[in-house]
Design a protein around this motif. Structure first.
Motif, PDB file in Angstrom:
ATOM      1  N   LEU A  18     119.646 100.949  13.500  1.00 12.10           N
ATOM      2  CA  LEU A  18     119.096 102.092  12.773  1.00 12.10           C
ATOM      3  C   LEU A  18     117.854 101.737  11.953  1.00 12.10           C
ATOM      4  CD1 LEU A  18     122.321 103.907  11.516  1.00 12.10           C
ATOM      5  CD2 LEU A  18     120.741 104.637  13.299  1.00 12.10           C
ATOM      6  N   LEU A  19     117.549 100.451  11.791  1.00 13.81           N
ATOM      7  CA  LEU A  19     116.414 100.055  10.961  1.00 13.81           C
ATOM      8  C   LEU A  19     115.078 100.650  11.421  1.00 13.81           C
ATOM      9  CD1 LEU A  19     117.215  96.358  10.000  1.00 13.81           C
ATOM     10  CD2 LEU A  19     117.258  98.377   8.548  1.00 13.81           C
ATOM     11  N   PRO A  20     114.742 100.655  12.724  1.00 13.01           N
ATOM     12  CA  PRO A  20     113.463 101.269  13.121  1.00 13.01           C
ATOM     13  C   PRO A  20     113.401 102.761  12.807  1.00 13.01           C
ATOM     14  CG  PRO A  20     114.301  99.889  14.898  1.00 13.01           C
ATOM     15  CD  PRO A  20     115.373  99.982  13.867  1.00 13.01           C
ATOM     16  N   LEU A  21     114.523 103.469  12.967  1.00 10.96           N
ATOM     17  CA  LEU A  21     114.535 104.899  12.647  1.00 10.96           C
ATOM     18  C   LEU A  21     114.377 105.119  11.145  1.00 10.96           C
ATOM     19  CD1 LEU A  21     117.457 106.003  14.985  1.00 10.96           C
ATOM     20  CD2 LEU A  21     115.005 106.237  15.384  1.00 10.96           C
ATOM     21  N   LEU A  22     115.038 104.281  10.364  1.00  9.18           N
ATOM     22  CA  LEU A  22     114.917 104.373   8.915  1.00  9.18           C
ATOM     23  C   LEU A  22     113.486 104.071   8.472  1.00  9.18           C
ATOM     24  CD1 LEU A  22     116.463 104.764   6.248  1.00  9.18           C
ATOM     25  CD2 LEU A  22     116.875 102.308   6.252  1.00  9.18           C
ATOM     26  N   PHE A  23     112.865 103.083   9.083  1.00  3.01           N
ATOM     27  CA  PHE A  23     111.481 102.731   8.768  1.00  3.01           C
ATOM     28  C   PHE A  23     110.545 103.905   9.075  1.00  3.01           C
ATOM     29  CE2 PHE A  23     107.323 101.049  10.000  1.00  3.01           C
ATOM     30  CZ  PHE A  23     106.985 100.349   8.852  1.00  3.01           C
TER      31      PHE A  23
END
Length: 91
Positions: A18-23
């Motif tokens: 989920l980190l790329p979406l959160l970024f």
């Protein structure tokens, strides 16, 4: 304790995914504060980790073909001497 350590990847993997979406979400908000438009970069699709082995029964059928518009070039012999005329062209 060992059992809890074994379960840790079950919770970490979804968070890391989920980190790329959160970024992208956070950058969109930051850009919106400045009045800019944030465009998400195109991401490469996930690659398959399994690569099948090449067929061993067809090694002679592989042929190198030049790209369209590309001239065929052959390496010069080892003892050859390149001669240039006055116009800068090679013989």
């Amino acid at each position: 304790m060992v059992c809890l350590a074994c379960l840790l990847p079950l919770f970490l993997v979804p968070i890391v995914n989920l980190l790329p979406l959160l970024f992208d979400y956070i950058m969109g908000k930051v850009y919106a504060i400045f009045g800019w438009e944030y465009r998400k970069p195109e991401r490469a699709p996930p690659a398959c980790p399994y690569k099948p082995a090449a067929n061993k029964d067809t090694p002679g059928k592989l042929v190198m073909e030049p790209l369209p518009g590309e001239a065929l070039s052959f390496p010069k012999p080892v003892g050859s001497i390149e001669v240039m005329d006055g116009n800068g062209k090679q013989d």
